[in-house]
Design a protein around this motif. Structure first.
Motif, PDB file in Angstrom:
ATOM      1  N   GLU A 265       0.830  -1.205   0.000  1.00  0.00           N
ATOM      2  CA  GLU A 265       0.000   0.000   0.000  1.00  0.00           C
ATOM      3  C   GLU A 265       0.866   1.257   0.000  1.00  0.00           C
ATOM      4  O   GLU A 265       0.546   2.243  -0.672  1.00  0.00           O
ATOM      5  N   LEU A 266       1.977   1.221   0.728  1.00  0.00           N
ATOM      6  CA  LEU A 266       2.891   2.361   0.760  1.00  0.00           C
ATOM      7  C   LEU A 266       3.466   2.635  -0.631  1.00  0.00           C
ATOM      8  O   LEU A 266       3.671   3.791  -1.011  1.00  0.00           O
ATOM      9  N   GLU A 267       3.697   1.567  -1.404  1.00  0.00           N
ATOM     10  CA  GLU A 267       4.183   1.749  -2.777  1.00  0.00           C
ATOM     11  C   GLU A 267       3.147   2.498  -3.616  1.00  0.00           C
ATOM     12  O   GLU A 267       3.491   3.350  -4.433  1.00  0.00           O
ATOM     13  N   GLU A 268       1.859   2.173  -3.392  1.00  0.00           N
ATOM     14  CA  GLU A 268       0.788   2.884  -4.085  1.00  0.00           C
ATOM     15  C   GLU A 268       0.760   4.355  -3.683  1.00  0.00           C
ATOM     16  O   GLU A 268       0.581   5.245  -4.509  1.00  0.00           O
ATOM     17  N   LEU A 269       0.936   4.595  -2.389  1.00  0.00           N
ATOM     18  CA  LEU A 269       0.973   5.971  -1.887  1.00  0.00           C
ATOM     19  C   LEU A 269       2.135   6.736  -2.511  1.00  0.00           C
ATOM     20  O   LEU A 269       1.980   7.881  -2.940  1.00  0.00           O
ATOM     21  N   ALA A 270       3.304   6.092  -2.557  1.00  0.00           N
ATOM     22  CA  ALA A 270       4.487   6.734  -3.130  1.00  0.00           C
ATOM     23  C   ALA A 270       4.257   7.074  -4.599  1.00  0.00           C
ATOM     24  O   ALA A 270       4.623   8.156  -5.074  1.00  0.00           O
ATOM     25  N   SER A 271       3.634   6.143  -5.320  1.00  0.00           N
ATOM     26  CA  SER A 271       3.348   6.371  -6.743  1.00  0.00           C
ATOM     27  C   SER A 271       2.377   7.536  -6.918  1.00  0.00           C
ATOM     28  O   SER A 271       2.553   8.380  -7.806  1.00  0.00           O
ATOM     29  N   THR A 272       1.356   7.585  -6.055  1.00  0.00           N
ATOM     30  CA  THR A 272       0.388   8.686  -6.106  1.00  0.00           C
ATOM     31  C   THR A 272       1.073  10.023  -5.836  1.00  0.00           C
ATOM     32  O   THR A 272       0.722  11.048  -6.425  1.00  0.00           O
ATOM     33  N   ALA A 273       2.089  10.000  -4.958  1.00  0.00           N
ATOM     34  CA  ALA A 273       2.826  11.223  -4.625  1.00  0.00           C
ATOM     35  C   ALA A 273       3.857  11.579  -5.691  1.00  0.00           C
ATOM     36  O   ALA A 273       4.462  12.652  -5.642  1.00  0.00           O
ATOM     37  N   GLY A 274       4.068  10.676  -6.659  1.00  0.00           N
ATOM     38  CA  GLY A 274       4.984  10.980  -7.756  1.00  0.00           C
ATOM     39  C   GLY A 274       6.350  10.352  -7.645  1.00  0.00           C
ATOM     40  O   GLY A 274       7.312  10.823  -8.260  1.00  0.00           O
ATOM     41  N   ALA A 275       6.465   9.280  -6.859  1.00  0.00           N
ATOM     42  CA  ALA A 275       7.767   8.624  -6.688  1.00  0.00           C
ATOM     43  C   ALA A 275       7.760   7.229  -7.311  1.00  0.00           C
ATOM     44  O   ALA A 275       6.710   6.600  -7.449  1.00  0.00           O
ATOM     45  N   GLN A 276       8.947   6.773  -7.673  1.00  0.00           N
ATOM     46  CA  GLN A 276       9.121   5.428  -8.231  1.00  0.00           C
ATOM     47  C   GLN A 276       9.832   4.559  -7.203  1.00  0.00           C
ATOM     48  O   GLN A 276      10.900   4.912  -6.712  1.00  0.00           O
TER      49      GLN A 276
ATOM     50  N   VAL B  32       4.204  11.311   3.363  1.00  0.00           N
ATOM     51  CA  VAL B  32       3.703  11.000   2.021  1.00  0.00           C
ATOM     52  C   VAL B  32       2.197  11.259   1.940  1.00  0.00           C
ATOM     53  O   VAL B  32       1.705  11.857   0.982  1.00  0.00           O
ATOM     54  N   ILE B  33       1.457  10.818   2.958  1.00  0.00           N
ATOM     55  CA  ILE B  33       0.003  11.036   2.969  1.00  0.00           C
ATOM     56  C   ILE B  33      -0.311  12.524   3.014  1.00  0.00           C
ATOM     57  O   ILE B  33      -1.190  13.017   2.297  1.00  0.00           O
ATOM     58  N   LEU B  34       0.419  13.272   3.836  1.00  0.00           N
ATOM     59  CA  LEU B  34       0.215  14.723   3.906  1.00  0.00           C
ATOM     60  C   LEU B  34       0.496  15.373   2.552  1.00  0.00           C
ATOM     61  O   LEU B  34      -0.201  16.312   2.140  1.00  0.00           O
ATOM     62  N   ASP B  35       1.517  14.870   1.871  1.00  0.00           N
ATOM     63  CA  ASP B  35       1.877  15.412   0.562  1.00  0.00           C
ATOM     64  C   ASP B  35       0.746  15.181  -0.450  1.00  0.00           C
ATOM     65  O   ASP B  35       0.407  16.070  -1.236  1.00  0.00           O
ATOM     66  N   ILE B  36       0.158  13.987  -0.419  1.00  0.00           N
ATOM     67  CA  ILE B  36      -0.956  13.680  -1.324  1.00  0.00           C
ATOM     68  C   ILE B  36      -2.154  14.566  -1.009  1.00  0.00           C
ATOM     69  O   ILE B  36      -2.805  15.106  -1.907  1.00  0.00           O
ATOM     70  N   PHE B  37      -2.422  14.746   0.270  1.00  0.00           N
ATOM     71  CA  PHE B  37      -3.539  15.607   0.674  1.00  0.00           C
ATOM     72  C   PHE B  37      -3.308  17.036   0.201  1.00  0.00           C
ATOM     73  O   PHE B  37      -4.238  17.722  -0.230  1.00  0.00           O
ATOM     74  N   ALA B  38      -2.056  17.497   0.278  1.00  0.00           N
ATOM     75  CA  ALA B  38      -1.742  18.855  -0.172  1.00  0.00           C
ATOM     76  C   ALA B  38      -2.008  19.002  -1.657  1.00  0.00           C
ATOM     77  O   ALA B  38      -2.464  20.047  -2.130  1.00  0.00           O
ATOM     78  N   LYS B  39      -1.744  17.949  -2.411  1.00  0.00           N
ATOM     79  CA  LYS B  39      -1.942  17.964  -3.856  1.00  0.00           C
ATOM     80  C   LYS B  39      -3.430  17.907  -4.212  1.00  0.00           C
ATOM     81  O   LYS B  39      -3.868  18.478  -5.204  1.00  0.00           O
TER      82      LYS B  39
END
Length: 413
Positions: free
Chosen positions: A30-41, A107-114
């Motif tokens: 799930e963290l990999e999905e979060l990272a991908s959503t945030a723009g990371a590989q 990472v979650i905060l970053d996605i929320f900011a986006k």
């Protein structure tokens, strides 16, 4: 004109397994999905089995050395840990690995900011970011300055790392005042709904379970739909007319996730409390997800943390169109369950009937002839109840309807 492709951060995901039977691997997926959503590989994954998380460096010294080698071999530009790091862990890992250190919360905060688009959403996200950053100001300042951008540096709070603690505290106080005003406005809106006695159903569920799709299909709300975590952040309320002509309001809420940062729960409490004041809960479940039972557990755990109890719960086993064969799931905490596909519309007509049934359990059947001079009461019945039929007769208007118990005494005499 030359177009430049955005260079993704390359990250290694790191987790600590505290016992053989825990779900660290699933959490890292799930963290990999979060990272991908945030723009990371994601270029690597490392798990250490320990009796407890190392209080100083998250991992033990041996695993830190192994992680350092992985960084060199994969060309990783950052590390994301699956748990929220303390300021000491953040600084010590950065010193040991000489790279950018992040954690699940960041990472979650970053996605929320986006994702935040409304003024309320932006206030809530910035408040959560600042509270998180305040305790980690020193470590974060040096860590994020390494790459000059990327995860954790965007959104409403992107320049706040340059403030000193005093300025951050002042900004937090200001945001709290703004959020208090937003909460007051939300309470006024909520009390108006209660005054009008229009029933409300709150749509809750794990992130990416299909809540927005359900709202769109039922009401044409046109809320953003994406197959991503936290695709929509800001709550939306729309009206739905049921088969009995009863009006009900459907309110979408922010998706839940395991290890949801407490900063976010606190900041979004006023939004999440829409479920607390709703008449019923629509719990949307993604049956195509391998972790479906764990996700259901997280949703109920989060509802309990918010003090939400004693509600009629209708669990909707969604995404039936994505499974080859019917999935036999049960939810013993739900009052009613239904298999649906929010995307194809499967089961949604039956859902409307169930909503009618639940509301009628709280309503009384009214049959009466209203004199023409009291026709205004019929408008009240249409608004607050479910009008089944009406017939204009010589002596008045015959009405058959389901009305709330508190309204029955007013219109039956």
């Amino acid at each position: 004109m030359i177009e430049f492709e955005e260079i993704k951060e390359k990250v290694i995901l790191v987790g600590v397994s505290l016992n053989d039977g825990d779900d660290t691997q699933d959490s890292l997926t799930e963290l990999e999905e979060l990272a991908s959503t945030a723009g990371a590989q994601t270029v690597g994954v490392l798990i250490q089995t320990r009796t407890q998380i190392h209080p100083g460096t998250y991992l033990g010294s041996g695993k830190l050395e192994e992680l350092s080698e992985m960084i060199y071999e994969t060309g990783a530009t950052g590390i994301i840990c699956d748990d929220e790091l303390s300021p000491a862990q953040l600084r010590n890992m950065e010193d040991a690995l000489d790279t950018k250190i992040m954690d699940r919360t960041l990472v979650i905060l970053d996605i929320f900011a986006k994702r935040a688009s409304t003024s309320e959403g932006k206030i809530q996200v910035e408040l959560a970011q600042l509270k998180y950053q305040l305790a980690r100001l020193v470590g974060l300042r040096s860590s994020l300055s390494r790459l000059g951008g990327g995860i954790g540096t965007r959104g409403p709070g992107e320049k706040k790392l340059e403030m000193d603690r005093r300025l951050v505290k002042e900004r937090i106080a200001q945001l709290n005042r703004e959020l208090k005003e937003v909460k007051r406005h939300r309470e006024v809106t909520r009390s108006q709904r209660q005054k009008n006695r229009i029933p409300v159903a709150a749509i809750v569920g794990y992130t990416n379970a299909g809540k927005s799709t359900l709202l769109n299909t039922l009401t044409g709300a046109q809320v953003l739909e994406e197959d991503q975590l936290f695709a929509t952040l800001d709550p939306t309320t729309r009206s739905l007319i049921l088969p009995s002509n009863q009006q009900i309001l459907l309110t979408d809420t922010v998706g839940f996730i395991r290890k949801l940062p407490h900063h976010l729960i606190e900041a979004f409490r006023s939004t999440l409390e829409e479920a607390k004041y709703a008449d019923m809960i629509l719990h949307v479940v993604d049956v195509s997800n391998p972790q479906v039972e764990k996700q259901m557990y997280v949703v109920y755990e989060t509802l309990a943390d918010l003090g939400i109890a004693g509600k009629t719960i209708i669990t909707l086993f969604n995404k039936q169109d994505k499974v080859a064969e019917p999935v036999d799931l049960r939810d013993f905490k739900a009052d009613k369950t239904l298999k649906i596909s929010a995307r194809s519309g499967e089961g949604l007509e039956r859902l409307k009937e169930i909503l009618d049934e639940v509301l009628h359990e709280r309503h009384m059947l009214l049959e009466r002839v209203f004199p023409y001079e009291k026709a205004g009461l019929i408008a009240l019945i249409r608004e607050q109840g479910g009008l089944i039929s009406e017939d204009y007769r010589d002596n008045g208007i015959y009405v058959k309807a389901y009305v709330p118990k508190e309204l029955y005494a007013r219109v039956s005499g």
